[in-house]
Design an enzyme around this catalytic site. Structure first.
Site, PDB file in Angstrom:
ATOM      1  N   LYS A 153     -54.488 -11.537  36.590  1.00 57.38           N
ATOM      2  CA  LYS A 153     -53.897 -10.198  36.516  1.00 57.38           C
ATOM      3  C   LYS A 153     -54.158  -9.665  35.113  1.00 57.38           C
ATOM      4  O   LYS A 153     -54.301 -10.453  34.177  1.00 57.38           O
ATOM      5  CB  LYS A 153     -52.376 -10.265  36.746  1.00 57.38           C
ATOM      6  CG  LYS A 153     -51.781  -8.963  37.216  1.00 57.38           C
ATOM      7  CD  LYS A 153     -51.933  -8.786  38.712  1.00 57.38           C
ATOM      8  CE  LYS A 153     -51.529  -7.424  39.166  1.00 57.38           C
ATOM      9  NZ  LYS A 153     -51.467  -7.345  40.634  1.00 57.38           N
ATOM     10  N   ASP A 208     -53.687  -1.757  40.594  1.00 61.40           N
ATOM     11  CA  ASP A 208     -52.266  -2.101  40.759  1.00 61.40           C
ATOM     12  C   ASP A 208     -51.522  -0.844  40.299  1.00 61.40           C
ATOM     13  O   ASP A 208     -52.105   0.255  40.317  1.00 61.40           O
ATOM     14  CB  ASP A 208     -51.910  -3.343  39.926  1.00 61.40           C
ATOM     15  CG  ASP A 208     -50.557  -3.942  40.303  1.00 61.40           C
ATOM     16  OD1 ASP A 208     -50.476  -4.676  41.290  1.00 61.40           O
ATOM     17  OD2 ASP A 208     -49.544  -3.639  39.623  1.00 61.40           O
TER      18      ASP A 208
HETATM   19  P1  NDP Z   1     -48.801   3.028  42.363  1.00 66.83           P
HETATM   20  O1  NDP Z   1     -48.995   3.205  40.915  1.00 66.83           O
HETATM   21  O2  NDP Z   1     -49.720   3.688  43.312  1.00 66.83           O
HETATM   22  O3  NDP Z   1     -47.320   3.444  42.786  1.00 66.83           O
HETATM   23  C1  NDP Z   1     -46.213   2.848  42.205  1.00 66.83           C
HETATM   24  C2  NDP Z   1     -44.969   3.535  42.712  1.00 66.83           C
HETATM   25  O4  NDP Z   1     -43.837   2.811  42.291  1.00 66.83           O
HETATM   26  C3  NDP Z   1     -44.797   4.943  42.176  1.00 66.83           C
HETATM   27  O5  NDP Z   1     -44.151   5.713  43.138  1.00 66.83           O
HETATM   28  C4  NDP Z   1     -43.942   4.746  40.947  1.00 66.83           C
HETATM   29  O6  NDP Z   1     -43.170   5.887  40.595  1.00 66.83           O
HETATM   30  C5  NDP Z   1     -43.043   3.614  41.414  1.00 66.83           C
HETATM   31  N1  NDP Z   1     -42.663   2.786  40.260  1.00 66.83           N
HETATM   32  C6  NDP Z   1     -43.467   2.023  39.510  1.00 66.83           C
HETATM   33  N2  NDP Z   1     -42.784   1.416  38.533  1.00 66.83           N
HETATM   34  C7  NDP Z   1     -41.536   1.829  38.680  1.00 66.83           C
HETATM   35  C8  NDP Z   1     -40.353   1.551  37.981  1.00 66.83           C
HETATM   36  N3  NDP Z   1     -40.329   0.714  36.929  1.00 66.83           N
HETATM   37  N4  NDP Z   1     -39.222   2.134  38.412  1.00 66.83           N
HETATM   38  C9  NDP Z   1     -39.240   2.973  39.483  1.00 66.83           C
HETATM   39  N5  NDP Z   1     -40.339   3.274  40.192  1.00 66.83           N
HETATM   40  C10 NDP Z   1     -41.451   2.704  39.794  1.00 66.83           C
HETATM   41  O7  NDP Z   1     -48.794   1.446  42.586  1.00 66.83           O
HETATM   42  P2  NDP Z   1     -49.034   0.615  43.926  1.00 66.83           P
HETATM   43  O8  NDP Z   1     -48.493   1.345  45.088  1.00 66.83           O
HETATM   44  O9  NDP Z   1     -50.447   0.183  43.922  1.00 66.83           O
HETATM   45  O10 NDP Z   1     -48.150  -0.679  43.637  1.00 66.83           O
HETATM   46  C11 NDP Z   1     -46.792  -0.779  44.062  1.00 66.83           C
HETATM   47  C12 NDP Z   1     -46.403  -2.246  44.119  1.00 66.83           C
HETATM   48  O11 NDP Z   1     -47.268  -2.943  45.029  1.00 66.83           O
HETATM   49  C13 NDP Z   1     -46.522  -3.013  42.799  1.00 66.83           C
HETATM   50  O12 NDP Z   1     -45.523  -4.002  42.761  1.00 66.83           O
HETATM   51  C14 NDP Z   1     -47.887  -3.701  42.904  1.00 66.83           C
HETATM   52  O13 NDP Z   1     -47.967  -4.837  42.098  1.00 66.83           O
HETATM   53  C15 NDP Z   1     -47.872  -4.065  44.390  1.00 66.83           C
HETATM   54  N6  NDP Z   1     -49.166  -4.321  45.010  1.00 66.83           N
HETATM   55  C16 NDP Z   1     -50.179  -3.402  44.941  1.00 66.83           C
HETATM   56  C17 NDP Z   1     -51.367  -3.661  45.600  1.00 66.83           C
HETATM   57  C18 NDP Z   1     -52.472  -2.664  45.633  1.00 66.83           C
HETATM   58  O14 NDP Z   1     -53.459  -2.933  46.346  1.00 66.83           O
HETATM   59  N7  NDP Z   1     -52.380  -1.535  44.974  1.00 66.83           N
HETATM   60  C19 NDP Z   1     -51.608  -4.927  46.303  1.00 66.83           C
HETATM   61  C20 NDP Z   1     -50.437  -5.776  46.382  1.00 66.83           C
HETATM   62  C21 NDP Z   1     -49.289  -5.475  45.730  1.00 66.83           C
HETATM   63  P3  NDP Z   1     -43.818   7.068  39.721  1.00 66.83           P
HETATM   64  O15 NDP Z   1     -44.726   7.826  40.665  1.00 66.83           O
HETATM   65  O16 NDP Z   1     -42.666   7.878  39.257  1.00 66.83           O
HETATM   66  O17 NDP Z   1     -44.561   6.398  38.627  1.00 66.83           O
HETATM   67  O1  2IT Z   2     -51.140  -7.545  43.655  1.00 63.11           O
HETATM   68  C1  2IT Z   2     -52.226  -7.461  44.246  1.00 63.11           C
HETATM   69  O2  2IT Z   2     -52.542  -8.238  45.159  1.00 63.11           O
HETATM   70  C2  2IT Z   2     -53.142  -6.395  43.847  1.00 63.11           C
HETATM   71  N1  2IT Z   2     -52.793  -5.586  43.001  1.00 63.11           N
HETATM   72  C3  2IT Z   2     -54.522  -6.321  44.451  1.00 63.11           C
HETATM   73  C4  2IT Z   2     -55.450  -7.280  43.772  1.00 63.11           C
HETATM   74  C5  2IT Z   2     -56.902  -7.164  44.166  1.00 63.11           C
HETATM   75  O3  2IT Z   2     -57.689  -7.878  43.540  1.00 63.11           O
HETATM   76  O4  2IT Z   2     -57.250  -6.406  45.070  1.00 63.11           O
END
Ligand code: NDP
Ligand code: 2IT
Length: 463
Positions: free
Chosen positions: A138, A178
């Site tokens: 990461k 992420d």
């Molecule tokens: P994005 O940046 O697209 O969206 C994140 C969302 O969460 C936003 O709505 C943001 O609000 C909110 N958020 C983030 N941090 C905070 C916080 N500290 N307090 C309140 N709201 C918060 O990220 P993703 O959707 O990609 O990721 C979301 C989760 O999923 C994370 O935990 C990530 O690690 C996990 N994940 C992501 C993957 C991926 O493929 N993208 C794969 C697997 C897991 P705001 O818009 O106001 O910033």
């Molecule tokens: O938490 C996760 O699994 C991710 N943010 C995606 C990682 C990836 O390599 O696609």
């Protein structure tokens, strides 16, 4: 077939707990989230560790909880006013026993070494569960893309890649997105990598489709969570999601695609959240509007009620003390898809009291340890992140395959493979839980199944 772990005495388990507690670094609060992730895994695998001596003889715990390396670097860039800005960049290359390091990059002001260690550690076992040949890593930065112009994001990404490129490669370490890193950021990072190396490699995943990205990568994590949940509900003989009220947190890549798939299945997602508050729309949230607010206009969810005055926006300041508004809304299933520890014990109690029967984690470690224990005690169908959200990295793995073959798979082909992968993960996790005497406990099932794959590879590869 794997040997069944014997039931171990309570005092032996207590001793193991005492030992695990010594692994906490009391002088570093940043490491608390890492300890939280590690403690859960080590408790799950204790019966296996204590009954199969090969893990102890090969010092697997000590080796697994220490990252291979942590790379930390300075990122200097110019903002639009011509001022120099300085951020910190990181890459935690945790474990490559199963394949090249693989995992996302997070750009958020809260990013520090402890958060990236927890995410990298989770990623090792998650990637193992996908069945693909990928190790765990990461990275990221304390840079905040919010409120920055496209040019500022571009300049930051270029500066970040000027350092990162030294440590990554299509067969070495393949970053992806992420929080705060989506197709725009991956595009800029990829462009800079290409300029520096002159090499058009699949060195990042989550690329836009027209220069090497996989169809369905944006949808993969959110869709995957719902595929996993449907299978888990079927295995646990609970009702499917059709016509059920669902609550979702987050309003980013994972949350909005989870909402989309819930609609495909005929469920009714009534919430989403961001760092400013919660939208509650009892008729089901307006997904097109949400995509416009968050993917195009990049504004607060407070804007939602301007177009839907009959819905509710609950600002963060009005959240119940020690809890979150979204988890106080009646539902059949809850999908935390924003960030770590966003669902506390207080929230878990509210969900259970209001009749919630299923919690499935889209974010990484969104439920606190106490919240998870409450769900397990109350026999809620609980899908832990490292299994439920593995669809994103699985499709990243498919993107690597497509890049290596110089081929493109169709949307339907990727979707079918994603669904098959999520069902396989769910079956394996349920089977492992059953095999180790904890039927229905998907937390232990996922931890044991992931650990065994990685630990067995580490042993086979020697020191
Ligand atoms: P994005 O940046 O697209 O969206 C994140 C969302 O969460 C936003 O709505 C943001 O609000 C909110 N958020 C983030 N941090 C905070 C916080 N500290 N307090 C309140 N709201 C918060 O990220 P993703 O959707 O990609 O990721 C979301 C989760 O999923 C994370 O935990 C990530 O690690 C996990 N994940 C992501 C993957 C991926 O493929 N993208 C794969 C697997 C897991 P705001 O818009 O106001 O910033
Ligand atoms: O938490 C996760 O699994 C991710 N943010 C995606 C990682 C990836 O390599 O696609």
């Amino acid at each position: 077939m794997a040997k069944k772990a014997n039931k171990i005495d309570k005092d032996v388990m207590d001793k193991a707990k005492e030992y695990i507690a010594t692994l906490r670094n009391p002088n570093c609060a940043e490491d608390d989230v890492f300890f939280q992730a590690m403690e859960e895994v080590l408790l799950s695998i204790t019966p296996l560790y204590l009954t199969d001596s090969k893990y102890k003889n090969n010092a697997i715990v000590k080796r697994l909880i220490n990252p291979d390396r942590i790379i930390k670097f300075k990122v200097e860039w110019f903002d639009d006013s011509g001022h120099v800005q300085v951020n910190t960049g990181y890459r935690v290359q945790f474990n490559n026993a199963l394949g090249p390091y693989k995992g996302g990059l997070r750009f958020h002001p809260s990013v520090n070494e402890g958060i990236l260690k927890f995410l990298g550690f989770e990623q090792i076992l998650k990637n193992a569960l996908t069945g693909l040949s990928i190790g765990g890593a990461k990275g990221g930065s304390d840079f905040d893309p919010k409120g920055k112009s496209d040019f500022e994001v571009m300049r930051f990404c270029s500066a970040f890649m000027k350092e990162l490129h030294k440590f990554i490669g299509a067969r070495v370490d393949i970053p992806a997105g992420d929080i705060g890193v989506g197709a725009r950021e991956i595009g800029y990072l990829f462009g800079e990598y290409k300029k520096i190396t002159s090499s058009f490699d699949g060195v990042l995943t989550g690329k836009p489709f027209f220069f090497g990205g996989s169809l369905m990568r944006p949808e993969a994590t959110g869709y995957g969570v719902i595929y996993f949940t449907e299978k888990m509900l079927e295995l646990e003989k609970r009702e499917p999601l059709k016509d059920k009220i669902c609550v979702v947190s987050g309003a980013g890549n994972v949350a909005l695609h989870a909402i989309e798939k819930l609609y495909h299945l005929g469920a009714i997602p009534v919430t989403c959240t961001d760092s400013t508050g919660t939208v509650y729309d009892a008729r089901g949230v307006d997904l097109d509007l949400l995509k416009d607010l968050k993917f195009n206009r990049r504004v607060s969810l407070a804007e939602y009620i301007k177009e839907h005055p009959e819905s509710e926006f609950i600002p963060v300041s009005e959240y119940p003390k020690g809890g979150h508004a979204v988890w106080n809304i009646e539902c059949y299933a809850a999908f935390p898809c924003a960030t770590q520890n966003e669902l506390t014990l207080k929230d878990a109690k509210a969900l259970v009291k209001n009749g919630c029967e299923c919690v499935s984690e889209g974010a990484n470690m969104p439920s606190s340890t106490e919240a998870i224990n409450h769900f397990l005690k109350k026999e809620i169908c609980f899908a832990p992140a490292k299994a439920a959200n593995a669809g994103g990295v699985a499709v990243s793995g498919f993107e690597m395959s497509q890049n290596a073959q110089m081929r493109r798979w169709s949307f339907d082909e990727v979707d079918a493979r994603l669904k098959e992968t999520m069902i396989e993960i769910c079956n394996r996790v349920a089977y492992t839980a059953n095999e180790y005497g904890v039927k229905g406990n998907y937390v232990d099932g996922a931890n044991i199944a992931g650990f065994k794959k990685v630990a067995d590879a580490m042993i086979a590869e020697g020191i």
